[in-house]
Design a protein around this motif. Structure first.
Motif, PDB file in Angstrom:
ATOM      1  N   TRP A 255       0.918  -1.146  -0.004  1.00  0.00           N
ATOM      2  CA  TRP A 255      -0.055   0.030  -0.053  1.00  0.00           C
ATOM      3  C   TRP A 255       0.746   1.227   0.017  1.00  0.00           C
ATOM      4  CZ3 TRP A 255      -4.491  -0.728   4.303  1.00  0.00           C
ATOM      5  CH2 TRP A 255      -5.433  -2.026   3.846  1.00  0.00           C
ATOM      6  N   VAL A 256       0.421   2.441  -0.792  1.00  0.00           N
ATOM      7  CA  VAL A 256       1.403   3.609  -0.691  1.00  0.00           C
ATOM      8  C   VAL A 256       1.354   4.216   0.250  1.00  0.00           C
ATOM      9  CG1 VAL A 256      -0.460   5.057  -1.509  1.00  0.00           C
ATOM     10  CG2 VAL A 256       1.843   5.471  -2.422  1.00  0.00           C
ATOM     11  N   SER A 257       0.319   4.128   1.291  1.00  0.00           N
ATOM     12  CA  SER A 257       0.200   4.836   2.516  1.00  0.00           C
ATOM     13  C   SER A 257       1.218   4.306   3.521  1.00  0.00           C
ATOM     14  CB  SER A 257      -1.085   4.603   2.998  1.00  0.00           C
ATOM     15  OG  SER A 257      -1.704   3.317   3.397  1.00  0.00           O
ATOM     16  N   ARG A 258       1.648   3.148   3.477  1.00  0.00           N
ATOM     17  CA  ARG A 258       2.729   2.477   4.229  1.00  0.00           C
ATOM     18  C   ARG A 258       4.004   2.783   3.745  1.00  0.00           C
ATOM     19  NH1 ARG A 258      -0.353  -3.234   4.148  1.00  0.00           N
ATOM     20  NH2 ARG A 258      -2.021  -2.767   5.709  1.00  0.00           N
ATOM     21  N   ILE A 259       4.235   3.357   2.480  1.00  0.00           N
ATOM     22  CA  ILE A 259       5.550   3.756   2.208  1.00  0.00           C
ATOM     23  C   ILE A 259       5.819   5.150   2.249  1.00  0.00           C
ATOM     24  CG2 ILE A 259       5.008   4.159  -0.370  1.00  0.00           C
ATOM     25  CD1 ILE A 259       7.923   1.919   1.099  1.00  0.00           C
ATOM     26  N   ALA A 260       4.857   6.086   2.304  1.00  0.00           N
ATOM     27  CA  ALA A 260       4.866   7.418   2.134  1.00  0.00           C
ATOM     28  C   ALA A 260       5.979   7.898   3.450  1.00  0.00           C
ATOM     29  CB  ALA A 260       3.721   8.251   2.290  1.00  0.00           C
ATOM     30  N   GLY A 261       6.875   8.713   3.405  1.00  0.00           N
ATOM     31  CA  GLY A 261       7.829   9.208   4.360  1.00  0.00           C
ATOM     32  C   GLY A 261       8.754   8.013   4.694  1.00  0.00           C
ATOM     33  N   HIS A 262       9.081   6.934   3.981  1.00  0.00           N
ATOM     34  CA  HIS A 262       9.873   5.828   4.244  1.00  0.00           C
ATOM     35  C   HIS A 262      10.870   5.752   3.086  1.00  0.00           C
ATOM     36  CE1 HIS A 262       7.896   4.568   8.098  1.00  0.00           C
ATOM     37  NE2 HIS A 262       6.764   4.755   7.095  1.00  0.00           N
ATOM     38  N   HIS A 263      12.080   5.245   3.214  1.00  0.00           N
ATOM     39  CA  HIS A 263      13.128   5.441   2.253  1.00  0.00           C
ATOM     40  C   HIS A 263      13.262   4.300   1.424  1.00  0.00           C
ATOM     41  CE1 HIS A 263      14.916   9.274   4.105  1.00  0.00           C
ATOM     42  NE2 HIS A 263      14.437   8.518   5.074  1.00  0.00           N
ATOM     43  N   GLY A 264      12.518   3.410   1.565  1.00  0.00           N
ATOM     44  CA  GLY A 264      12.853   2.226   0.876  1.00  0.00           C
ATOM     45  C   GLY A 264      11.798   1.864  -0.413  1.00  0.00           C
ATOM     46  N   VAL A 265      11.632   0.410  -0.978  1.00  0.00           N
ATOM     47  CA  VAL A 265      10.748  -0.035  -1.892  1.00  0.00           C
ATOM     48  C   VAL A 265       9.989  -1.071  -1.384  1.00  0.00           C
ATOM     49  CG1 VAL A 265      10.284  -0.579  -4.181  1.00  0.00           C
ATOM     50  CG2 VAL A 265      12.081   1.151  -3.587  1.00  0.00           C
TER      51      VAL A 265
END
Length: 315
Positions: A255-265
């Motif tokens: 989910w995009v909401s879980r990656i926003a603000g984080h540095h990985g993929v």
């Protein structure tokens, strides 16, 4: 001794992320941040989390070489980097240059810096082309099965509106985006050509902008030469990215909401048709971080011999 780094085009969203990352890095000293609009203003007034007395400066192109910095990151719109590069060359300076624009992603004289896929081709090049945000997601979604792909890969992408930059347009107008999904550049997008070139397989890309601020969801649809089982596909991805600190393989679609603000993929959601010949994979990343600033720092670390994830907060 810390290596000195400057940023040209530091006013935008990516510039702010770069400032935070470089200021916190133990091996780099953020020595110059160039912005005409913010000339003379303290960086602390515009970048939360930054501490210090550094001020923005409106630096002319011919001033860059005289500063004698070890590296420059060019966070400029497409078509604007060459004047800075020419000025640095004319001054006799030989800094590492990381260009965030698309200007040199098709230039064989530049190292194309998607570290998870290209680090083995780095041989001390001083000029580094940072890949595009969508292009990074597409390549990481496809690479582990690229040798099995038959025909073009279809990629459906949705980005937060920060990807449209700070210059006002329909694609970063919150009112127009509210309750909306805005398609654009549906054929021959720059990232489509970029991925086709560097991945070595045809890609058809359909980008869209959504109402959220940051983060990309990329869904790749691939046809395979031979049937595959889901477990075998997932095993391929886990093996390929096993030692990558910034890449996580998930069984479920990320989910995009879980990656926003984080540095990985995050890459996952592996789904196959009944005959095993059609594979769908989903990748998410933050367009301002791994799609731009974080990847630039990975490339600077590579160029100066630091561990590739040095200075990058790992979740």
């Amino acid at each position: 001794m810390a290596r000195t780094v400057g940023i040209v085009g530091a006013r935008g969203h990516t510039g702010a992320e770069l400032i935070r990352l470089l200021a916190a890095h133990p091996g780099f000293e953020l020595a110059a941040v160039s912005s005409r609009e913010l000339d003379g203003q303290r960086v602390t007034e515009h970048v939360s989390g930054f501490h210090g007395e550094l001020r923005y400066a409106s630096l002319a192109h011919d001033e860059l070489g005289s500063l004698g910095l070890d590296a420059w990151v060019l966070a400029l719109p497409n078509g604007k980097s060459d004047a800075c590069i020419a000025s640095l060359a004319e001054s006799g300076a030989e800094p590492v240059i990381v260009d965030l624009s698309a200007d040199h992603r098709f230039d064989d004289d530049w190292y194309y810096g998607l570290p998870e896929l290209t680090r083995d081709t780095y041989a001390g090049q001083r000029r580094i082309a940072n890949p595009g945000c969508y292009a990074s997601a597409m390549q990481l979604a496809v690479a582990p099965v690229r040798d099995l792909v038959e025909g073009p890969v279809q990629c459906f992408g949705v980005s937060g509106y920060s990807g449209a930059g700070t210059a006002p347009s329909d694609r970063n107008d919150a009112d127009k985006l509210r309750d909306n999904l805005m398609p654009y550049a549906l054929v021959d997008h720059l990232h489509e050509r970029e991925v086709t070139r560097h991945l070595g397989t045809p890609v058809e890309f359909m980008p869209h902008v959504a109402p959220h601020f940051r983060g990309i969801t990329l869904t790749a649809n691939m046809h395979l030469r031979t049937p595959m089982e889901r477990d075998a596909v997932e095993a391929r991805y886990r093996e390929r990215y096993r030692d990558e600190p910034l890449l996580r393989v998930t069984g479920d679609a990320p989910w995009v909401s879980r990656i926003a603000g984080h540095h990985g993929v995050e890459v996952g959601g592996f789904t196959l048709s009944a005959d095993g010949r059609r594979l769908v994979v989903v990748a998410t990343l933050d367009n301002l971080l791994k799609g731009a600033a974080t990847q630039a720092l990975q490339n600077l670390n590579l160029a100066f011999g630091y561990p590739e994830a040095e200075g990058i907060p790992l979740d």
